[in-house]
Motif scaffolding. Structure first.
Motif, mmCIF file in Angstrom:
data_model
loop_
_atom_site.group_PDB
_atom_site.id
_atom_site.type_symbol
_atom_site.label_atom_id
_atom_site.label_comp_id
_atom_site.label_asym_id
_atom_site.label_seq_id
_atom_site.Cartn_x
_atom_site.Cartn_y
_atom_site.Cartn_z
ATOM 1 N N LEU A 148 0.819 -1.209 0.000
ATOM 2 C CA LEU A 148 0.000 0.000 0.000
ATOM 3 C C LEU A 148 0.852 1.257 0.000
ATOM 4 N N ALA A 149 2.004 1.201 0.695
ATOM 5 C CA ALA A 149 2.880 2.381 0.763
ATOM 6 C C ALA A 149 3.473 2.727 -0.593
ATOM 7 N N ALA A 150 3.509 1.747 -1.515
ATOM 8 C CA ALA A 150 4.106 1.983 -2.823
ATOM 9 C C ALA A 150 3.083 2.405 -3.869
ATOM 10 N N LEU A 151 1.813 2.473 -3.500
ATOM 11 C CA LEU A 151 0.790 2.859 -4.462
ATOM 12 C C LEU A 151 0.857 4.354 -4.747
ATOM 13 N N THR A 152 0.863 4.700 -6.019
ATOM 14 C CA THR A 152 0.853 6.093 -6.451
ATOM 15 C C THR A 152 -0.147 6.240 -7.593
ATOM 16 N N ALA A 153 -0.397 7.487 -7.990
ATOM 17 C CA ALA A 153 -1.290 7.735 -9.117
ATOM 18 C C ALA A 153 -0.743 7.097 -10.390
ATOM 19 N N ILE A 161 -14.146 -0.548 -6.754
ATOM 20 C CA ILE A 161 -13.661 -1.514 -5.761
ATOM 21 C C ILE A 161 -12.416 -0.988 -5.057
ATOM 22 N N LEU A 162 -11.440 -0.518 -5.827
ATOM 23 C CA LEU A 162 -10.182 -0.037 -5.236
ATOM 24 C C LEU A 162 -10.419 1.228 -4.408
ATOM 25 N N SER A 163 -11.279 2.121 -4.885
ATOM 26 C CA SER A 163 -11.544 3.358 -4.132
ATOM 27 C C SER A 163 -12.165 3.038 -2.780
ATOM 28 N N GLY A 164 -13.131 2.112 -2.750
ATOM 29 C CA GLY A 164 -13.755 1.744 -1.485
ATOM 30 C C GLY A 164 -12.780 1.086 -0.530
ATOM 31 N N ALA A 165 -11.922 0.207 -1.041
ATOM 32 C CA ALA A 165 -10.948 -0.461 -0.182
ATOM 33 C C ALA A 165 -9.933 0.525 0.389
ATOM 34 N N LEU A 166 -9.466 1.468 -0.410
ATOM 35 C CA LEU A 166 -8.474 2.437 0.071
ATOM 36 C C LEU A 166 -9.098 3.442 1.030
ATOM 37 N N ARG A 167 -10.366 3.786 0.844
ATOM 38 C CA ARG A 167 -11.017 4.654 1.831
ATOM 39 C C ARG A 167 -11.101 3.945 3.184
ATOM 40 N N LEU A 187 -3.199 4.183 6.044
ATOM 41 C CA LEU A 187 -2.644 5.187 5.144
ATOM 42 C C LEU A 187 -3.110 6.554 5.607
ATOM 43 N N SER A 188 -2.300 7.559 5.340
ATOM 44 C CA SER A 188 -2.684 8.919 5.704
ATOM 45 C C SER A 188 -3.671 9.500 4.702
ATOM 46 N N ARG A 189 -3.595 9.092 3.438
ATOM 47 C CA ARG A 189 -4.519 9.549 2.409
ATOM 48 C C ARG A 189 -4.597 8.491 1.314
ATOM 49 N N SER A 190 -5.661 8.531 0.571
ATOM 50 C CA SER A 190 -5.857 7.531 -0.481
ATOM 51 C C SER A 190 -5.052 7.904 -1.723
ATOM 52 N N PRO A 191 -4.147 7.037 -2.179
ATOM 53 C CA PRO A 191 -3.333 7.379 -3.356
ATOM 54 C C PRO A 191 -4.117 7.369 -4.661
ATOM 55 N N ILE A 192 -5.331 6.810 -4.653
ATOM 56 C CA ILE A 192 -6.093 6.730 -5.902
ATOM 57 C C ILE A 192 -6.773 8.053 -6.233
ATOM 58 N N GLU A 193 -6.745 9.001 -5.279
ATOM 59 C CA GLU A 193 -7.417 10.289 -5.507
ATOM 60 C C GLU A 193 -6.784 11.064 -6.655
ATOM 61 N N ASN A 194 -5.470 10.928 -6.817
ATOM 62 C CA ASN A 194 -4.777 11.671 -7.870
ATOM 63 C C ASN A 194 -4.721 10.908 -9.187
#
Length: 621
Positions: free
Chosen positions: A117-122, A178-184, A192-199
């Motif tokens: 999860l820490a390596a996830l980026t836009a 699916i990914l947005s709901g899981a990261l929220r 996580l401090s913030r969801s990386p999928i937002e960007n």
């Protein structure tokens, strides 16, 4: 004197360790991992150099600040581990959850499942969506064979070389959800401090493209369904109500009020593999749908047949029995998958490419084209959001309102003089759009021999340039010629003009309406078609526009007369000798000159071959 108390030594939270290469490893304790229950560390490598030691100190302080301000990921969990916990807590319909789990197992886990999860980026998500748009099988750009089954077998023509096909845009959007709901959820858990999928750039909303069956196709489907009256009632009810297949399977007789003509939709049948169960509707909305008189008549007859069948088997049909059931007492509902398969076999036999769900699209399309507002259509179909879904999916058909507006404006303008009938005017009954006008002109050239049978048809680009229309409009015009059987499309080469069939006298008098001589006519006068029954009394299934003989073989001139005086002339394609079609033509002509249906007795419609003054027949109601 007692010894001084020893100071408690604070725990070392971070360390800088030199490596043999001259680089430095910076490591900071960040708490316990909620997944593995082990100590979780943040770690970075500072490359060797003259200022490497100073950079390592700065990195240590930065990581310590992240830990203190809870800006760091608190876990080393991967995307796969997050999805497992997310699905375990997700509260949605079982069928929806099964769909989500299948998408995750097929597309998400194979590609980004091992990523932490820490390596996830836009950038990771953008690359992931690009791969889904490239190939749905994730072939990694290598040659492979797509086998018909996974078991050991002898390959035949069904096993073929793989060709990359993109995943549907709507499916990619589901994966994004699916990914947005899981990261929220991961953000709420402080993983996580913030969801990386937002960007990341979300997949685009696919355009609405419902593609319902045409009116002629719907008539053919319904006519073929009457081989089994109970099955035909189900197809009919889908067309007029737009109900989902699961809602029709769950429909009970106490939901149908045949006196007031209303139908309540308040539950649905869900199906997952071999299991079925009763649940709420898809949007959790209960709705009432008004039924037309013909639907009430059909449902009344269907109930009578169900009651007789139950009595013959020694049962009494319960008031809450299922309307559509394979059991004699109506205690068991039909399975949604059974409806889909039976309908699929029916349309395949008819040569129509469509699905059962598109009957729902047909209902919505016809309602919107008939002038019903979108909010009412959404209420009948059970769409949520106050009609937003209806407007988005069926936006192409909302343009019917614009066409009606232009027609209303035309009716207020002075009528053009009745001149050369060969000039296609704005008051033509059928050809009102550019593609229809183009097709009509090409048809006239084919029928009069200007374009000879067996010759090649002009290309789409040539047609577009010649008539000053777009390529897409030219394509639709050529599609009409293909539907009329005037051209024979061939792959890789131009379409060829077909030889025109000669209409026989026997086929022209085989079926449809009775042609009776009018008392005022002589034996040499053309026949007068008298419609002795109301078109509303003709069952929908008996209207067969494709089976009725056609009036004329080429272009037809329709002359509308009122009390013996010509009031309008129209040029159109041959029309079926069908009471319903002729009645609608007469009403349409009356309405377009400002008349009303109540005045239909004052009018008659004469049919002539284009360019001739001799009458084929005269239609009066």
């Amino acid at each position: 004197m007692p010894p001084a108390p020893r100071k408690r030594r604070s725990r070392q939270r971070g360390e800088i360790a030199p490596l043999e290469s001259g680089s430095y490893r910076v490591r900071v304790y960040a708490g316990q991992d909620p997944i593995t229950k082990k100590r979780h560390y943040l770690q970075e490598i500072v490359q060797r150099g003259p200022d490497a030691e100073d950079e390592a100190e700065k990195t240590l302080r930065r990581l310590l600040v992240q830990v203190d301000e809870r800006l760091n990921p608190r876990t080393s969990a991967t995307v796969r581990q997050l999805l497992e916990k997310h699905f375990a807590l997700l509260e949605v319909e079982r069928t929806t959850k099964a769909t989500y789990e299948n998408l995750a197992r097929t597309h998400i886990v194979p590609l980004i499942g091992p990523v932490k999860l820490a390596a996830l980026t836009a950038e990771v998500f953008d690359s992931f969506y690009a791969e889904l748009r490239r190939c749905r099988l994730h072939c990694k750009r290598r040659r492979m064979i797509e086998h018909r089954v996974k078991a050991v077998h002898d390959c035949d023509h069904r096993c073929h070389q793989h060709v990359c096909k993109p995943l549907a845009q709507s499916t990619i959007r589901q994966i994004h959800v699916i990914l947005s709901g899981a990261l929220r959820r991961a953000v709420r858990w402080k993983w996580l401090s913030r969801s990386p999928i937002e960007n990341a750039e979300p997949p685009k909303q696919p355009p609405g493209n419902p593609q319902p069956p045409t009116s002629a196709e719907a008539a053919r489907i319904l006519n073929a369904s009457w081989e089994d009256p109970d099955w035909a009632v189900l197809v009919w009810l889908t067309m007029v109500t737009g109900a989902r297949r699961g809602e029709l399977c769950a429909l009970r007789w106490d939901d149908v009020d045949l006196v007031t003509g209303t139908l309540r939709v308040q539950r649905s049948i869900a199906e997952l593999k071999t299991e079925t169960w009763e649940k709420d509707t898809k949007t959790h909305q209960h709705r009432r749908i008004a039924l037309d008189p013909e639907s009430i008549t059909l449902l009344t007859a269907h109930r009578a047949r169900s009651t007789e069948l139950a009595a013959a088997l020694g049962y009494e049909l319960a008031h809450d029995a299922f309307v559509f059931s394979h059991s004699g007492d109506g205690a068991a509902h039909m399975n949604p998958r059974t409806i889909t398969r039976r309908y699929g076999r029916l349309v395949q036999r008819l040569g129509i490419k469509t699905t059962f769900h598109k009957l729902r699209h047909y209902s919505a399309t016809e309602l919107i084209a008939g002038g019903v507002d979108v909010r009412t259509v959404a209420g009948r179909l059970g769409h949520g959001g106050g009609g937003a879904t209806t407007l988005r999916v069926y936006a192409a058909w909302v343009s019917e309102a614009d066409q009606r507006a232009s027609t209303g404006l035309l009716d207020r303008l002075p009528r053009r003089p009745v001149g050369d009938p060969g000039v296609v005017g704005a008051d033509e009954l059928f050809a009102q759009n550019p593609y229809q006008l183009t097709a009509m002109d090409l048809r006239a050239q084919i029928l009069d021999g200007t374009i000879a049978a067996g010759s090649a048809l002009p290309t789409t680009a040539e047609v577009a340039k010649s008539y000053g229309i777009a390529i897409g409009t030219a394509n639709r015009a050529l599609g009409l010629l293909r539907e009329w059987g005037l051209i024979e499309p061939r792959r890789g080469v131009r379409a060829v003009i077909c030889a025109l069939p000669q209409a026989s006298e026997e086929s022209a008098s085989a079926e449809c309406v009775d042609v009776v001589p009018d008392e005022r006519s002589t034996p040499q006068d053309p026949p007068v078609v008298v419609l002795e029954t109301s078109v509303d009394e003709i069952p929908y299934a008996e209207i067969r526009p494709t089976a009725a003989p056609m009036i004329g073989t080429g272009l037809i001139e329709l002359v509308l007369r009122r009390r013996g005086e010509d009031v309008s002339k129209v040029v159109t394609a041959p029309v079926p000798m069908d009471p319903g079609a002729l009645h609608r033509l007469l009403l349409d002509g009356i309405n377009r000159i400002g008349g009303t249906a109540a005045q239909i007795g004052d009018y008659e419609l004469e049919f002539r071959e284009f360019g001739s003054t001799d009458s084929i027949l005269t239609f009066v109601a």
